[in-house]
Design a protein around this motif. Structure first.
Motif, PDB file in Angstrom:
ATOM      1  N   ASP A  80      43.299  48.993  25.780  1.00  0.00           N
ATOM      2  CA  ASP A  80      41.601  49.235  26.189  1.00  0.00           C
ATOM      3  C   ASP A  80      41.783  48.052  27.221  1.00  0.00           C
ATOM      4  O   ASP A  80      41.242  48.107  28.308  1.00  0.00           O
ATOM      5  N   ARG A  83      43.361  49.413  30.626  1.00  0.00           N
ATOM      6  CA  ARG A  83      42.263  49.984  31.175  1.00  0.00           C
ATOM      7  C   ARG A  83      40.967  49.494  31.490  1.00  0.00           C
ATOM      8  O   ARG A  83      41.470  50.096  33.008  1.00  0.00           O
ATOM      9  N   HIS A  89      45.039  54.085  32.939  1.00  0.00           N
ATOM     10  CA  HIS A  89      44.440  55.442  33.056  1.00  0.00           C
ATOM     11  C   HIS A  89      44.535  56.308  32.232  1.00  0.00           C
ATOM     12  O   HIS A  89      45.707  56.357  31.544  1.00  0.00           O
ATOM     13  N   ARG A  90      43.758  56.732  31.802  1.00  0.00           N
ATOM     14  CA  ARG A  90      43.775  57.383  30.186  1.00  0.00           C
ATOM     15  C   ARG A  90      43.624  58.934  31.228  1.00  0.00           C
ATOM     16  O   ARG A  90      42.078  59.596  31.872  1.00  0.00           O
ATOM     17  N   PHE A  97      47.857  58.435  28.487  1.00  0.00           N
ATOM     18  CA  PHE A  97      47.330  57.340  29.265  1.00  0.00           C
ATOM     19  C   PHE A  97      48.993  57.472  29.789  1.00  0.00           C
ATOM     20  O   PHE A  97      49.768  57.632  29.558  1.00  0.00           O
ATOM     21  N   CYS A 100      49.316  52.837  36.030  1.00  0.00           N
ATOM     22  CA  CYS A 100      48.118  52.718  37.181  1.00  0.00           C
ATOM     23  C   CYS A 100      49.542  52.787  38.488  1.00  0.00           C
ATOM     24  O   CYS A 100      49.233  50.909  38.337  1.00  0.00           O
ATOM     25  N   SER A 146      33.856  56.374  34.342  1.00  0.00           N
ATOM     26  CA  SER A 146      35.517  56.515  34.704  1.00  0.00           C
ATOM     27  C   SER A 146      35.375  57.789  36.076  1.00  0.00           C
ATOM     28  O   SER A 146      35.568  59.172  35.424  1.00  0.00           O
TER      29      SER A 146
END
Length: 161
Positions: A80, A83, A89-90, A97, A100, A146
């Motif tokens: 969490d 992110r 990123h999910r 996940f 990035c 998102s």
């Protein structure tokens, strides 16, 4: 270097350099925001940086088990944080996940290109479609949380094999 090589790192690329740069970016970002990249957050990010493939929370726990197996809530809290800060990123379609490795604004749409053969995820800039999507959202009175697009296919490296 072609655009596809930038999005999908070559199989023999210097992955340690890639991961080191991402960790350094995470440290700088956290310092600038007066936040802590705690050891657990760092370990979760390192587990994701070990490849360019998405991992589920339980897969991350398995990779961290050699230290001491973290509780699921601990991994989810770290995810969490990462992110929320744009460091991971999910991948919705995989419930997983990915780290990035492209540094972009939080509001920039991201296009994930997911290879169905090798499982690698490429992160392509979504700038070319951003204005169209933003306009559509504005027209609908909608504020996207998102903006992510996922496209499954075959990466350039698998296609050449």
């Amino acid at each position: 270097m072609t655009k596809s090589e930038v999005i999908f790192p070559a199989p023999g690329h210097d992955h340690d350099s890639c991961a080191s740069a991402a960790i350094m970016h995470a440290e700088e970002l956290c310092a600038a925001r007066a936040q802590r990249l705690t050891p657990m957050r760092r370990h979760v990010l390192e587990a994701l940086l070990a490849s360019h493939k998405p991992l589920g929370a339980y897969e991350i726990m398995e990779r961290l088990a050699h230290r001491s197996r973290p509780a699921p809530i601990t991994v989810y809290r770290a995810l969490d944080f990462l992110r929320d800060n744009g460091l991971v990123h999910r991948i919705e379609s995989r419930n997983a996940f990915v780290a990035c490795v492209r540094h972009h604004a939080d509001s920039d749409p991201v296009v994930f290109l997911i290879c169905e053969r090798c499982g690698t995820v490429g992160e392509a800039p979504g700038g070319a479609i951003a204005e169209t999507l933003k306009g559509s959202c504005r027209a609908a009175g909608f504020t996207p949380k998102s903006p992510v697009i996922e496209i499954a296919g075959i990466c350039s490296h698998c296609r050449e094999r």
